[in-house]
Design a protein around this motif. Structure first.
Motif, PDB file in Angstrom:
ATOM      1  N   ALA A 296      20.300 -11.967  18.877  1.00  0.00           N
ATOM      2  CA  ALA A 296      21.252 -10.869  18.655  1.00  0.00           C
ATOM      3  C   ALA A 296      21.854 -10.405  19.976  1.00  0.00           C
ATOM      4  O   ALA A 296      21.197 -10.428  21.023  1.00  0.00           O
ATOM      5  CB  ALA A 296      20.564  -9.713  17.948  1.00  0.00           C
ATOM      6  N   SER A 297      23.092  -9.982  19.917  1.00  0.00           N
ATOM      7  CA  SER A 297      23.755  -9.450  21.101  1.00  0.00           C
ATOM      8  C   SER A 297      23.003  -8.228  21.610  1.00  0.00           C
ATOM      9  O   SER A 297      22.593  -7.357  20.843  1.00  0.00           O
ATOM     10  CB  SER A 297      25.195  -9.067  20.759  1.00  0.00           C
ATOM     11  OG  SER A 297      25.848  -8.534  21.884  1.00  0.00           O
ATOM     12  N   GLY A 298      22.760  -8.174  22.923  1.00  0.00           N
ATOM     13  CA  GLY A 298      22.041  -7.069  23.506  1.00  0.00           C
ATOM     14  C   GLY A 298      20.540  -7.231  23.530  1.00  0.00           C
ATOM     15  O   GLY A 298      19.820  -6.374  24.060  1.00  0.00           O
ATOM     16  N   ASP A 299      20.022  -8.330  22.976  1.00  0.00           N
ATOM     17  CA  ASP A 299      18.583  -8.581  22.967  1.00  0.00           C
ATOM     18  C   ASP A 299      18.092  -8.754  24.399  1.00  0.00           C
ATOM     19  O   ASP A 299      18.693  -9.469  25.200  1.00  0.00           O
ATOM     20  CB  ASP A 299      18.290  -9.851  22.159  1.00  0.00           C
ATOM     21  CG  ASP A 299      16.805 -10.001  21.829  1.00  0.00           C
ATOM     22  OD1 ASP A 299      15.988  -9.926  22.756  1.00  0.00           O
ATOM     23  OD2 ASP A 299      16.496 -10.217  20.646  1.00  0.00           O
ATOM     24  N   GLU A 300      16.978  -8.105  24.731  1.00  0.00           N
ATOM     25  CA  GLU A 300      16.441  -8.163  26.093  1.00  0.00           C
ATOM     26  C   GLU A 300      15.908  -9.544  26.458  1.00  0.00           C
ATOM     27  O   GLU A 300      15.666  -9.825  27.643  1.00  0.00           O
ATOM     28  CB  GLU A 300      15.332  -7.126  26.273  1.00  0.00           C
ATOM     29  CG  GLU A 300      14.119  -7.356  25.385  1.00  0.00           C
ATOM     30  CD  GLU A 300      13.046  -6.301  25.579  1.00  0.00           C
ATOM     31  OE1 GLU A 300      11.937  -6.496  25.060  1.00  0.00           O
ATOM     32  OE2 GLU A 300      13.327  -5.288  26.242  1.00  0.00           O
ATOM     33  N   ASP A 301      15.725 -10.414  25.471  1.00  0.00           N
ATOM     34  CA  ASP A 301      15.247 -11.770  25.727  1.00  0.00           C
ATOM     35  C   ASP A 301      16.365 -12.732  26.111  1.00  0.00           C
ATOM     36  O   ASP A 301      16.111 -13.923  26.322  1.00  0.00           O
ATOM     37  CB  ASP A 301      14.513 -12.323  24.503  1.00  0.00           C
ATOM     38  CG  ASP A 301      13.195 -11.602  24.242  1.00  0.00           C
ATOM     39  OD1 ASP A 301      12.573 -11.152  25.223  1.00  0.00           O
ATOM     40  OD2 ASP A 301      12.808 -11.483  23.071  1.00  0.00           O
ATOM     41  N   GLN A 302      17.580 -12.240  26.209  1.00  0.00           N
ATOM     42  CA  GLN A 302      18.690 -13.140  26.543  1.00  0.00           C
ATOM     43  C   GLN A 302      18.520 -13.728  27.937  1.00  0.00           C
ATOM     44  O   GLN A 302      18.276 -13.026  28.915  1.00  0.00           O
ATOM     45  CB  GLN A 302      20.036 -12.418  26.461  1.00  0.00           C
ATOM     46  CG  GLN A 302      21.220 -13.331  26.788  1.00  0.00           C
ATOM     47  CD  GLN A 302      22.560 -12.660  26.661  1.00  0.00           C
ATOM     48  OE1 GLN A 302      22.638 -11.501  26.260  1.00  0.00           O
ATOM     49  NE2 GLN A 302      23.621 -13.369  27.004  1.00  0.00           N
ATOM     50  N   LYS A 303      18.652 -15.069  28.017  1.00  0.00           N
ATOM     51  CA  LYS A 303      18.578 -15.791  29.285  1.00  0.00           C
ATOM     52  C   LYS A 303      19.857 -16.577  29.575  1.00  0.00           C
ATOM     53  O   LYS A 303      20.125 -16.911  30.724  1.00  0.00           O
ATOM     54  CB  LYS A 303      17.396 -16.758  29.277  1.00  0.00           C
ATOM     55  CG  LYS A 303      16.037 -16.097  29.075  1.00  0.00           C
ATOM     56  CD  LYS A 303      15.700 -15.132  30.213  1.00  0.00           C
ATOM     57  CE  LYS A 303      14.318 -14.521  30.003  1.00  0.00           C
ATOM     58  NZ  LYS A 303      13.998 -13.530  31.062  1.00  0.00           N
ATOM     59  N   TYR A 304      20.616 -16.879  28.507  1.00  0.00           N
ATOM     60  CA  TYR A 304      21.823 -17.689  28.659  1.00  0.00           C
ATOM     61  C   TYR A 304      22.903 -17.166  27.712  1.00  0.00           C
ATOM     62  O   TYR A 304      22.631 -16.381  26.797  1.00  0.00           O
ATOM     63  CB  TYR A 304      21.546 -19.167  28.325  1.00  0.00           C
ATOM     64  CG  TYR A 304      20.420 -19.774  29.115  1.00  0.00           C
ATOM     65  CD1 TYR A 304      20.652 -20.295  30.387  1.00  0.00           C
ATOM     66  CD2 TYR A 304      19.131 -19.843  28.592  1.00  0.00           C
ATOM     67  CE1 TYR A 304      19.620 -20.864  31.112  1.00  0.00           C
ATOM     68  CE2 TYR A 304      18.099 -20.403  29.322  1.00  0.00           C
ATOM     69  CZ  TYR A 304      18.344 -20.909  30.581  1.00  0.00           C
ATOM     70  OH  TYR A 304      17.319 -21.461  31.307  1.00  0.00           O
ATOM     71  N   SER A 305      24.123 -17.635  27.932  1.00  0.00           N
ATOM     72  CA  SER A 305      25.233 -17.383  27.014  1.00  0.00           C
ATOM     73  C   SER A 305      25.934 -18.697  26.727  1.00  0.00           C
ATOM     74  O   SER A 305      26.147 -19.504  27.642  1.00  0.00           O
ATOM     75  CB  SER A 305      26.235 -16.397  27.634  1.00  0.00           C
ATOM     76  OG  SER A 305      25.657 -15.122  27.810  1.00  0.00           O
ATOM     77  N   LYS A 306      26.273 -18.898  25.463  1.00  0.00           N
ATOM     78  CA  LYS A 306      27.002 -20.103  25.066  1.00  0.00           C
ATOM     79  C   LYS A 306      28.404 -19.706  24.625  1.00  0.00           C
ATOM     80  O   LYS A 306      28.576 -18.812  23.796  1.00  0.00           O
ATOM     81  CB  LYS A 306      26.298 -20.837  23.931  1.00  0.00           C
ATOM     82  CG  LYS A 306      27.043 -22.079  23.450  1.00  0.00           C
ATOM     83  CD  LYS A 306      26.377 -22.681  22.228  1.00  0.00           C
ATOM     84  CE  LYS A 306      25.083 -23.369  22.597  1.00  0.00           C
ATOM     85  NZ  LYS A 306      24.490 -24.086  21.439  1.00  0.00           N
ATOM     86  N   ILE A 307      29.392 -20.383  25.185  1.00  0.00           N
ATOM     87  CA  ILE A 307      30.782 -20.164  24.794  1.00  0.00           C
ATOM     88  C   ILE A 307      31.211 -21.355  23.941  1.00  0.00           C
ATOM     89  O   ILE A 307      31.123 -22.506  24.381  1.00  0.00           O
ATOM     90  CB  ILE A 307      31.680 -20.011  26.025  1.00  0.00           C
ATOM     91  CG1 ILE A 307      31.249 -18.786  26.837  1.00  0.00           C
ATOM     92  CG2 ILE A 307      33.143 -19.875  25.599  1.00  0.00           C
ATOM     93  CD1 ILE A 307      32.039 -18.584  28.110  1.00  0.00           C
ATOM     94  N   VAL A 308      31.664 -21.075  22.728  1.00  0.00           N
ATOM     95  CA  VAL A 308      31.983 -22.113  21.757  1.00  0.00           C
ATOM     96  C   VAL A 308      33.463 -22.044  21.392  1.00  0.00           C
ATOM     97  O   VAL A 308      33.981 -20.967  21.068  1.00  0.00           O
ATOM     98  CB  VAL A 308      31.135 -21.956  20.473  1.00  0.00           C
ATOM     99  CG1 VAL A 308      31.419 -23.094  19.498  1.00  0.00           C
ATOM    100  CG2 VAL A 308      29.660 -21.913  20.819  1.00  0.00           C
ATOM    101  N   THR A 309      34.130 -23.181  21.447  1.00  0.00           N
ATOM    102  CA  THR A 309      35.516 -23.274  21.001  1.00  0.00           C
ATOM    103  C   THR A 309      35.691 -24.569  20.214  1.00  0.00           C
ATOM    104  O   THR A 309      34.872 -25.486  20.306  1.00  0.00           O
ATOM    105  CB  THR A 309      36.503 -23.281  22.187  1.00  0.00           C
ATOM    106  OG1 THR A 309      36.175 -24.375  23.054  1.00  0.00           O
ATOM    107  CG2 THR A 309      36.435 -21.976  22.967  1.00  0.00           C
ATOM    108  N   VAL A 310      36.763 -24.635  19.439  1.00  0.00           N
ATOM    109  CA  VAL A 310      37.130 -25.857  18.721  1.00  0.00           C
ATOM    110  C   VAL A 310      38.579 -26.167  19.060  1.00  0.00           C
ATOM    111  O   VAL A 310      39.459 -25.316  18.921  1.00  0.00           O
ATOM    112  CB  VAL A 310      36.964 -25.707  17.195  1.00  0.00           C
ATOM    113  CG1 VAL A 310      37.474 -26.963  16.478  1.00  0.00           C
ATOM    114  CG2 VAL A 310      35.511 -25.458  16.832  1.00  0.00           C
TER     115      VAL A 310
END
Length: 256
Positions: free
Chosen positions: A42-56
């Motif tokens: 979930a957005s804002g989760d303290e466990d976030q380590k990475y971000s994925k950007i997805v496009t088509v």
């Protein structure tokens, strides 16, 4: 060495969370937070380590770029899919980067003549060439830094099971369908994350989709894992040396 069925976890779980193709339209950009296992959270989760950007792209090419929290590129993946059920890729290119931004290796996967091919390159030098038939029995070779070739029958850059048939037989003898899950008509797949060290020993484990799964199914999978004594095969690095890595296994529950 093992000959048996392999599931490309990252693809299956990733697309399951993403909901492709409904998630993104051509040229639309989505940002998905990921945990340490590169799983969507979930957005804002303290466990976030990475971000994925997805496009088509307008041509239907799925592009996924993963960054750490310092905005350093970790991986870049391009995929093409065919209209099928279930949705399956016909071609993938995935590049992995070191923390300093240099390219570590490139992995290609594609389908041809009812077989699945995996090729891994360091620069322009091949280090793995693997083909799996329609039954997902695999054969190929690993090329060591000194140029020596070694026959392999699995993706050695991931941990594995010594014998998939023995694993399935073990599950058949030990796995039970909890009555409470039957009463609730609960079924599906429980995904295990297993950390395997360089000796092939289990260091840690967790249920990937615990939050969305029936608690009695999760408890049964954890019970059965404690009984398993068949061991594991360690992953190997690009030089061919054993290394510690995570593997992911599905355990399926289906009502008759």
């Amino acid at each position: 060495m093992m000959k048996g069925k392999w599931t490309f976890f990252g693809l299956v779980v990733g697309l399951g969370y993403l909901g492709f193709p409904g998630l993104v339209e051509a040229q639309e950009r989505k940002i998905i937070p990921l945990d340490a296992h590169f799983l969507p959270i979930a957005s804002g989760d303290e466990d976030q380590k990475y971000s994925k950007i997805v496009t088509v792209s307008p041509e239907g090419e799925l592009v996924e770029k993963t960054y750490d929290l310092n905005y350093a590129l970790v991986s870049a993946k391009k995929s093409m899919f065919e209209a099928s059920e279930p949705l399956e890729p016909v071609w993938e290119e995935e590049k992995h980067y070191a923390s300093d931004g240099t390219l570590k290796y490139t992995q290609f996967k594609y389908r041809k003549d009812n077989a699945n091919y995996t090729k891994v390159f360091v620069g322009d030098k091949p280090v793995l060439d693997l083909v799996c038939d329609s039954s997902l029995n695999c054969e190929g070779f690993f090329i060591a830094p000194d140029g020596e070739e070694e026959a392999v029958d699995r993706d050695i850059f991931k941990p594995g099971l010594p014998d998939m048939k023995a694993w399935n037989e073990f599950l058949g003898k030990n796995l039970s369908y909890p009555q409470s899950a039957r009463n609730n008509r609960a079924e599906g797949e429980i995904w295990l994350g297993l950390k395997i060290d360089e000796r092939g020993e289990l260091m840690d484990s967790f249920v990937v989709n615990r939050a969305s799964s029936d608690p009695s199914l999760v408890k049964e999978v954890e019970r059965v894992l404690e009984r398993y004594a068949g061991g594991f095969l360690p992953a190997r690095d690009l030089q061919g040396s054993p290394t510690t890595a995570w593997m992911y296994l599905p355990i399926r529950f289906r009502l008759g």
